[in-house]
Design an enzyme around this catalytic site. Structure first.
Site, PDB file in Angstrom:
ATOM      1  N   ASP A  67     -16.527  66.873  44.561  1.00 24.21           N
ATOM      2  CA  ASP A  67     -17.448  67.975  44.291  1.00 24.21           C
ATOM      3  C   ASP A  67     -18.909  67.538  44.273  1.00 24.21           C
ATOM      4  O   ASP A  67     -19.223  66.344  44.310  1.00 24.21           O
ATOM      5  CB  ASP A  67     -17.080  68.665  42.958  1.00 24.21           C
ATOM      6  CG  ASP A  67     -16.775  67.662  41.840  1.00 24.21           C
ATOM      7  OD1 ASP A  67     -17.121  66.474  41.984  1.00 24.21           O
ATOM      8  OD2 ASP A  67     -16.185  68.069  40.828  1.00 24.21           O
ATOM      9  N   ASN A 136     -11.626  71.444  29.305  1.00 23.49           N
ATOM     10  CA  ASN A 136     -10.912  72.725  29.414  1.00 23.49           C
ATOM     11  C   ASN A 136      -9.788  72.666  30.450  1.00 23.49           C
ATOM     12  O   ASN A 136      -9.279  73.694  30.857  1.00 23.49           O
ATOM     13  CB  ASN A 136     -11.899  73.847  29.761  1.00 23.49           C
ATOM     14  CG  ASN A 136     -12.597  73.609  31.098  1.00 23.49           C
ATOM     15  OD1 ASN A 136     -12.277  72.659  31.811  1.00 23.49           O
ATOM     16  ND2 ASN A 136     -13.540  74.457  31.443  1.00 23.49           N
ATOM     17  N   HIS A 138     -10.033  71.487  33.579  1.00 25.99           N
ATOM     18  CA  HIS A 138     -10.406  71.605  34.996  1.00 25.99           C
ATOM     19  C   HIS A 138     -10.210  70.292  35.764  1.00 25.99           C
ATOM     20  O   HIS A 138     -10.265  69.210  35.193  1.00 25.99           O
ATOM     21  CB  HIS A 138     -11.826  72.177  35.181  1.00 25.99           C
ATOM     22  CG  HIS A 138     -12.956  71.260  34.882  1.00 25.99           C
ATOM     23  ND1 HIS A 138     -14.103  71.672  34.241  1.00 25.99           N
ATOM     24  CD2 HIS A 138     -13.168  69.948  35.163  1.00 25.99           C
ATOM     25  CE1 HIS A 138     -14.947  70.667  34.139  1.00 25.99           C
ATOM     26  NE2 HIS A 138     -14.403  69.615  34.689  1.00 25.99           N
ATOM     27  N   GLU A 143     -12.355  75.674  37.546  1.00 24.41           N
ATOM     28  CA  GLU A 143     -12.318  76.077  36.142  1.00 24.41           C
ATOM     29  C   GLU A 143     -11.089  76.931  35.840  1.00 24.41           C
ATOM     30  O   GLU A 143     -10.457  77.478  36.761  1.00 24.41           O
ATOM     31  CB  GLU A 143     -13.595  76.875  35.819  1.00 24.41           C
ATOM     32  CG  GLU A 143     -14.895  76.098  36.023  1.00 24.41           C
ATOM     33  CD  GLU A 143     -15.166  75.064  34.931  1.00 24.41           C
ATOM     34  OE1 GLU A 143     -14.214  74.549  34.313  1.00 24.41           O
ATOM     35  OE2 GLU A 143     -16.354  74.764  34.698  1.00 24.41           O
TER      36      GLU A 143
HETATM   37  C1  GLP Z   1     -16.859  67.016  35.501  1.00 26.44           C
HETATM   38  C2  GLP Z   1     -16.405  66.768  36.965  1.00 26.44           C
HETATM   39  C3  GLP Z   1     -14.952  66.418  37.012  1.00 26.44           C
HETATM   40  C4  GLP Z   1     -14.681  65.418  35.912  1.00 26.44           C
HETATM   41  C5  GLP Z   1     -14.733  66.113  34.565  1.00 26.44           C
HETATM   42  C6  GLP Z   1     -14.605  65.201  33.376  1.00 26.44           C
HETATM   43  O1  GLP Z   1     -17.447  68.228  35.300  1.00 26.44           O
HETATM   44  N1  GLP Z   1     -16.651  67.816  37.893  1.00 26.44           N
HETATM   45  O2  GLP Z   1     -14.641  65.899  38.298  1.00 26.44           O
HETATM   46  O3  GLP Z   1     -13.402  64.868  36.060  1.00 26.44           O
HETATM   47  O4  GLP Z   1     -15.863  66.961  34.498  1.00 26.44           O
HETATM   48  O5  GLP Z   1     -15.766  64.471  33.151  1.00 26.44           O
HETATM   49  P1  GLP Z   1     -15.798  63.170  32.280  1.00 26.44           P
HETATM   50  O6  GLP Z   1     -15.036  62.135  33.022  1.00 26.44           O
HETATM   51  O7  GLP Z   1     -17.249  62.822  32.158  1.00 26.44           O
HETATM   52  O8  GLP Z   1     -15.149  63.498  30.978  1.00 26.44           O
END
Ligand code: GLP
Length: 261
Positions: A67, A136, A138, A143
């Site tokens: 992404d 959440n 995702h 989402e």
């Molecule tokens: C972000 C990214 C995800 C990621 C997630 C968790 O928003 N788009 O690809 O896996 O949230 O983030 P983190 O690893 O910082 O907890």
């Protein structure tokens, strides 16, 4: 789902790096699906170490990131392209032309989404897709309540995701509210999935993903249908699971060829 519980996030990242390195050694021109966020940072550091000290060779590897934020140019230090360059690409012998991150700052985002899907197809599909897990539930930026069959598209970030990521941005005002992300349908086509989730903030999402019903309210639960998904947790993120003893039993009783270490 293969659920592996490691004592710490650090050992989880080392295991994750071993799984990816194994893939690259088996298939030097592997197509890797990559993720950003805090969770995989140490995994990338370990891959860099393996490149420097053990000769792990990225010269034929192709990558596709999950992404990118809409509106951020690659040189913006909050963009995911920037993150990947800093954490992995500029430290290993990868051909930058073979590294793909969706462009979030082009005029025709719809065309970019369609083209991204085509580029994945043209590369022969993704061999192993690395994922983190949002608080959440995702995956990528898919989402809760979005389609479990979605393709690469422009998504609106939830308020919770904006709040979670605000810490990284410094202030939530300048944070983009939209992102281009591989869809869940796109992610599910990867031949292997490796998801990492660490820390107490992920307890609920981990429970819903692994032991909850398959449901769009937890996008990660779609992975229950994937024929080859490995979930690496640490002790804190696994604290709410009902079948912890079973996962540990399975892990202890794996055959040699089923182990990564
Ligand atoms: C972000 C990214 C995800 C990621 C997630 C968790 O928003 N788009 O690809 O896996 O949230 O983030 P983190 O690893 O910082 O907890």
């Amino acid at each position: 789902m293969e659920v592996i519980i490691q004592e710490t996030a650090n050992s989880g990242c080392l295991l994750g790096a071993k799984i990816i390195a194994k893939k690259i050694r088996e298939k030097p021109d592997a197509v890797l699906g990559l993720a950003t966020g805090r969770t995989p940072e140490k995994l990338y550091r370990e891959l860099v170490r393996m490149h420097r000290e053990d000769g792990l060779d990225f010269s034929q590897v192709t990558t596709f990131n999950l992404d990118e934020y809409v509106g951020l140019p690659p040189e913006n230090d909050q963009s995911y392209r920037y993150f990947m360059n800093e954490h992995l690409f500029r430290h290993v012998n990868i051909d930058l032309a073979k590294t793909h991150v969706p462009a979030g700052n082009v005029a025709d985002l719809h065309a970019e989404c369609r083209d991204y899907e085509k580029r994945i197809q043209d590369a022969g599909g993704i061999d192993i897709q690395l994922l983190g897990l949002g608080r959440n539930g995702h995956i990528g930026f898919n989402e809760p309540t979005g389609s479990l069959r979605s393709r690469t598209w422009i998504k609106i970030l939830s308020e919770q995701t904006l709040n979670d990521n605000a810490a990284v941005f410094g202030d939530s005002e300048s944070m983009p509210k939209h992102a281009v992300t591989m869809g869940i349908g796109t992610i599910m086509e990867a031949r292997q999935i490796l998801l990492l989730a660490f820390g107490p903030a992920k307890v609920r999402a981990v429970m819903e993903m692994i032991e909850g019903p398959l449901a769009a309210v937890c996008p990660g639960s779609a992975l229950q249908e994937h024929p080859r998904s490995t979930i690496v947790l640490d002790e804190p993120s696994s604290a709410g699971l009902r079948f912890v003893d079973h996962y540990k039993w399975v892990d202890r009783n794996k055959l040699t060829w089923q182990r990564y270490d």
